[in-house]
Enzyme design. Structure first.
Site: not given
Ligand code: 5RP
Length: 276
Positions: A71, A128, A141, A147
């Site tokens: 997000s 996270d 996510g 990534e």
């Molecule tokens: C998805 C990720 C995201 O970068 C991580 O979960 C952070 O998400 P957000 O910006 O919604 O806090 O690793 O796999």
């Protein structure tokens, strides 16, 4: 004469006592709802500030950029699109997920891939959790493998996050465990191997609004490994990757160069990689 707030609080209490099913008019927002609404808005603002700082400080003309997922990256892509338009920048974007690809296209940015652009100038992504050494937990996510690939081929990997992700040690804030992408047929033995070797428990991530497990962009499953103590994360990461069937871990060790945290007070706090 009662104030508007007192009247709303009274009505809230009455609605809770009566149950709201027979009430057809719009119920007033209870104070706990307003608080969670306010805190959601504050978190969103923090994400935006971190994202904007990263895009303003690290994006220049003629770059190949890695686009993360989640997000927070949404704000970065929006800012990037604005700058590209206003400053007529020549930027090529490499997505780290299906979501990132959609974001790039929806914002009118130039989409490419690692075949055509195997070297990136900068990758920007969320996290996270971030510890003092800039070790990250990623994959909340579910997009950790692509990534890590995209960040791994960038000269500079910049992380954007809100204040809830800022920790001294991994596991302090993020309680959902370390995501691990696995080949579906091996998820049970991998869970057992993780628990036996490192303790804790590894759970198969289940989908919401779909029966069964989450399936990643690569057609794999995810385990969320809830560890029960702090490990040497560098060693743990290497050892977990050696378990047959593990595709990738959500531990990003020694990859991030700088992290921008949007804070509750509206400021942006920067954490750099420590020099040991
Ligand atoms: C998805 C990720 C995201 O970068 C991580 O979960 C952070 O998400 P957000 O910006 O919604 O806090 O690793 O796999």
């Amino acid at each position: 004469m009662r104030s508007r707030g007192q009247r709303a609080a009274l009505l809230c209490r009455r609605l809770v006592a009566e149950g709201t099913r027979h009430v057809h008019r719009r119920a007033p927002r209870c104070s706990s709802q307003s608080i969670s609404g306010r805190s959601r808005a504050m978190t969103e603002e923090a994400k935006k500030r971190a994202a904007w700082a990263a895009v303003n400080n690290h994006v220049q003309n003629n770059q190949v950029l890695g686009i993360g997922s989640g997000s927070t990256i949404v704000h970065a892509v929006q800012k990037l699109a604005e700058r590209v338009k206003q400053e007529d920048l020549n930027i090529v974007c490499i997505p780290s997920s299906f979501q990132a690809r959609q974001l790039i296209l929806q914002n009118g940015l130039t989409l490419s891939d690692l075949d055509r652009h195997p070297e990136l100038n900068v990758a920007i992504d969320g996290a996270d959790e971030v510890d003092l050494d800039l070790n990250l937990i990623k994959g909340g996510g579910g997009c950790l493998t692509q990534e890590k690939i995209v960040a791994g081929y960038a000269k500079s990997f910049i992380v954007i996050a809100d204040y809830r992700k800022k920790s001294e040690s991994l596991g302090e804030q993020w309680k959902k465990g370390i995501p691990i992408e696995v080949i579906p047929m091996a998820y049970v033995p991998i869970s057992r191997a993780l628990a036996k070797r490192f303790g804790g428990v590894a759970e198969l991530r289940m989908a919401v609004n779909k029966a069964g497990p989450v399936v990643t962009d690569n057609g794999n499953f995810l385990l969320d490994w809830k560890f029960d103590k702090v490990h040497n994360w560098r060693e743990a990461n290497v050892a977990i990757k050696m378990i047959p069937g593990v595709v990738e871990t959500g531990l990003f060790i020694d990859m991030a160069e700088r992290v921008y945290f949007g804070m509750e007070d509206g400021s942006v706090s920067v954490r750099e990689k420590p020099v040991h």
